[in-house]
Design an enzyme around this catalytic site. Structure first.
Site, PDB file in Angstrom:
ATOM      1  N   TRP A 101       6.085  61.811  -5.218  1.00 19.65           N
ATOM      2  CA  TRP A 101       6.739  60.618  -5.015  1.00 19.65           C
ATOM      3  C   TRP A 101       6.143  59.918  -6.652  1.00 19.65           C
ATOM      4  O   TRP A 101       7.673  59.788  -7.474  1.00 19.65           O
ATOM      5  CB  TRP A 101       5.672  59.862  -3.964  1.00 19.65           C
ATOM      6  CG  TRP A 101       5.475  60.049  -2.739  1.00 19.65           C
ATOM      7  CD1 TRP A 101       4.592  60.209  -1.864  1.00 19.65           C
ATOM      8  CD2 TRP A 101       6.867  59.469  -2.396  1.00 19.65           C
ATOM      9  NE1 TRP A 101       4.765  59.876  -0.636  1.00 19.65           N
ATOM     10  CE2 TRP A 101       6.377  59.667  -0.240  1.00 19.65           C
ATOM     11  CE3 TRP A 101       8.059  59.603  -2.341  1.00 19.65           C
ATOM     12  CZ2 TRP A 101       7.314  59.949   0.006  1.00 19.65           C
ATOM     13  CZ3 TRP A 101       9.157  59.898  -1.103  1.00 19.65           C
ATOM     14  CH2 TRP A 101       8.724  59.544  -0.094  1.00 19.65           C
ATOM     15  N   ASP A 171       2.837  52.788  -7.868  1.00 22.25           N
ATOM     16  CA  ASP A 171       3.342  52.764  -6.508  1.00 22.25           C
ATOM     17  C   ASP A 171       1.544  52.732  -5.626  1.00 22.25           C
ATOM     18  O   ASP A 171       1.015  53.399  -5.774  1.00 22.25           O
ATOM     19  CB  ASP A 171       4.126  54.247  -6.762  1.00 22.25           C
ATOM     20  CG  ASP A 171       4.232  54.057  -5.220  1.00 22.25           C
ATOM     21  OD1 ASP A 171       4.581  53.128  -4.694  1.00 22.25           O
ATOM     22  OD2 ASP A 171       5.308  55.682  -5.080  1.00 22.25           O
ATOM     23  N   LYS A 195       3.575  51.989   4.958  1.00 24.06           N
ATOM     24  CA  LYS A 195       2.229  52.425   5.253  1.00 24.06           C
ATOM     25  C   LYS A 195       1.332  51.718   6.141  1.00 24.06           C
ATOM     26  O   LYS A 195       0.643  52.338   6.587  1.00 24.06           O
ATOM     27  CB  LYS A 195       2.779  53.190   3.912  1.00 24.06           C
ATOM     28  CG  LYS A 195       3.276  53.877   2.990  1.00 24.06           C
ATOM     29  CD  LYS A 195       3.439  55.299   4.002  1.00 24.06           C
ATOM     30  CE  LYS A 195       4.841  55.699   3.633  1.00 24.06           C
ATOM     31  NZ  LYS A 195       4.892  56.220   2.223  1.00 24.06           N
TER      32      LYS A 195
HETATM   33  C1  LIG Z   1       6.197  56.767   1.034  1.00 20.60           C
HETATM   34  C2  LIG Z   1       6.132  56.439   0.152  1.00 20.60           C
HETATM   35  C3  LIG Z   1       7.338  56.337  -1.009  1.00 20.60           C
HETATM   36  C4  LIG Z   1       8.877  56.103  -0.059  1.00 20.60           C
HETATM   37  O1  LIG Z   1       8.872  55.162   0.195  1.00 20.60           O
HETATM   38  P1  LIG Z   1      10.416  54.929   0.535  1.00 20.60           P
HETATM   39  O2  LIG Z   1       9.734  53.268   1.384  1.00 20.60           O
HETATM   40  O3  LIG Z   1      10.279  55.657   1.503  1.00 20.60           O
HETATM   41  O4  LIG Z   1      11.294  54.927   0.207  1.00 20.60           O
HETATM   42  C5  LIG Z   1       6.892  56.548  -2.191  1.00 20.60           C
HETATM   43  N1  LIG Z   1       5.422  55.963  -2.974  1.00 20.60           N
HETATM   44  C6  LIG Z   1       4.392  56.472  -1.509  1.00 20.60           C
HETATM   45  C7  LIG Z   1       3.189  56.446  -2.150  1.00 20.60           C
HETATM   46  C8  LIG Z   1       4.553  56.784  -0.761  1.00 20.60           C
HETATM   47  O5  LIG Z   1       3.327  56.928   0.298  1.00 20.60           O
END
Ligand SMILES: *Cc1c(COP(=O)(O)O)cnc(C)c1O
Length: 360
Positions: A101, A171, A195
């Site tokens: 990511w 993030d 998540k």
């Molecule tokens: C799942 C995830 C993403 C991607 O998320 P989307 O909403 O599908 O774009 C980005 N960063 C992390 C840490 C993730 O777990």
């Protein structure tokens, strides 16, 4: 009706209480005669839903007044572009590469300026967090970027990097609301909610006010400018209304659990059961350096791909679902987010013990 223990990395398990409440309100939301899905985002009822949700996440995370909370769309992935478009005044940013990511975010930022990858753990398949106490932070960097919890590899920053005064952007998609945070240490905290908070379709961005400006990169679309959404209180256009409504219910649920301190305690207790088992198992092995282990995502392997596949299949038959590791890593991964009950982790460990006896 029978529910399984769902160890999916995302979209992931939600609290059963929340789903039941939403079901009960599906046809007639509190006397409005309609579902939240069907109502105007300008209605009184929805205004109350979004303002209450914002207040509740502010309470939970202790978000200072000089930060805005935005409910946006486009997932975490859209932030990979939105962040540089809004923050890259000098067209320079530093990225710490701890997994796919962060890698994707850095690659996207490269479309807009110079990206310095100031640390990485790719040399050991992202199984650890690099020492970030004294990094070569660029003098003209507009921000330093991290992915705080690495969903795929199961690592977590236990200490934030020393950004040497530069704005920290994080993030937190897979560790959102899993433990207390000091918001003041960040310029932006953001995450897709699917998540740990709600249904896919909502991304929450917590951003310090001085980073919200009209001075964005030339050509930045209106919809990708933080100021647009901050000025309109996330109602510039139709927001992901039903998703925000569910997030709001999850915030209330976390409050009822005792807030983020209590969540952390519960999450530590759950993770300990699994890590303790892995540390003494003769068949299964955790893949992450112990000090950097995530409380949310726990990858493990047997070392034999066929046996891993057998495990995933038999676990599913036993009501333990979505334990297959990420396609880039293989093996298994148990995601044990806020809404995964302690009993679910115990059931998984019991199943692993039995599998070990049968297959060693
Ligand atoms: C799942 C995830 C993403 C991607 O998320 P989307 O909403 O599908 O774009 C980005 N960063 C992390 C840490 C993730 O777990």
């Amino acid at each position: 009706m029978s529910r399984v223990y769902n160890f999916s990395a995302g979209p992931a398990v939600l609290p059963e209480e929340v789903l039941k409440e939403a079901a009960a309100e599906m046809l007639d939301y509190r006397g409005t005669g309609m579902s939240v899905m069907e109502m105007s985002h300008r209605s009184k009822a929805f205004e109350e839903i979004i303002t209450t949700a914002e207040q509740d996440i502010r309470d939970l995370m202790n978000i200072p007044d000089n930060y805005k909370v935005l409910f946006l769309q486009g997932g975490a992935s859209q932030q990979f572009a939105m962040i540089p478009m809004n923050l890259m005044k000098n067209r320079v940013a530093d990225y710490i590469i701890t997994g796919q990511w962060a890698k994707k975010a850095a690659k996207e930022a490269e479309k807009f300026g110079k990206v310095n990858r100031i640390a990485s753990s790719e040399d050991k398949t992202f199984s650890y967090i690099p020492d970030c106490s004294d990094l070569p932070v660029s003098e003209d960097a507009d921000y330093v970027y991290i992915c705080e919890n690495n969903t795929i590899y199961g690592t977590k920053f236990k200490e934030l990097p020393n950004t040497k005064g530069k704005t920290l952007v994080a993030d937190v998609s897979s560790c959102f609301l899993s433990e207390p945070v000091d918001v003041t240490k960040y310029g932006i905290i953001y995450g897709g909610v699917q998540k740990n908070i709600g249904p896919a379709g909502v991304v929450i961005v917590i951003i310090r006010e001085d980073l919200i400006t009209e001075d964005v990169l030339p050509g930045t679309p209106t919809m990708l400018t933080y100021k647009t959404h901050a000025d309109a209180k996330s109602l510039y256009n139709t927001p992901p209304a039903y998703g925000i409504y569910i997030c709001g219910k999850v915030f209330k649920w976390i409050k009822a659990q005792g807030g983020l301190e209590a969540m952390k305690e519960k999450n530590e207790k759950k993770a300990k059961v699994l890590y303790d088992f892995l540390d003494q198992s003769r068949l299964f092995k955790g893949t992450v350096v112990p000090k950097d282990r995530s409380l949310m995502n726990v990858p493990f392997v047997t070392g034999d791909a066929d046996l891993d596949a057998k495990f995933v299949k038999e676990a599913k038959e036993a009501g333990l679902e979505n334990l297959k590791g990420h396609r880039t890593v293989g093996g298994m991964r148990a995601s044990i987010y806020n809404a995964m009950p302690y009993e679910g982790v115990v059931a998984l460990v019991e199943f692993m013990k039995k599998f070990e006896e049968e297959n060693l």
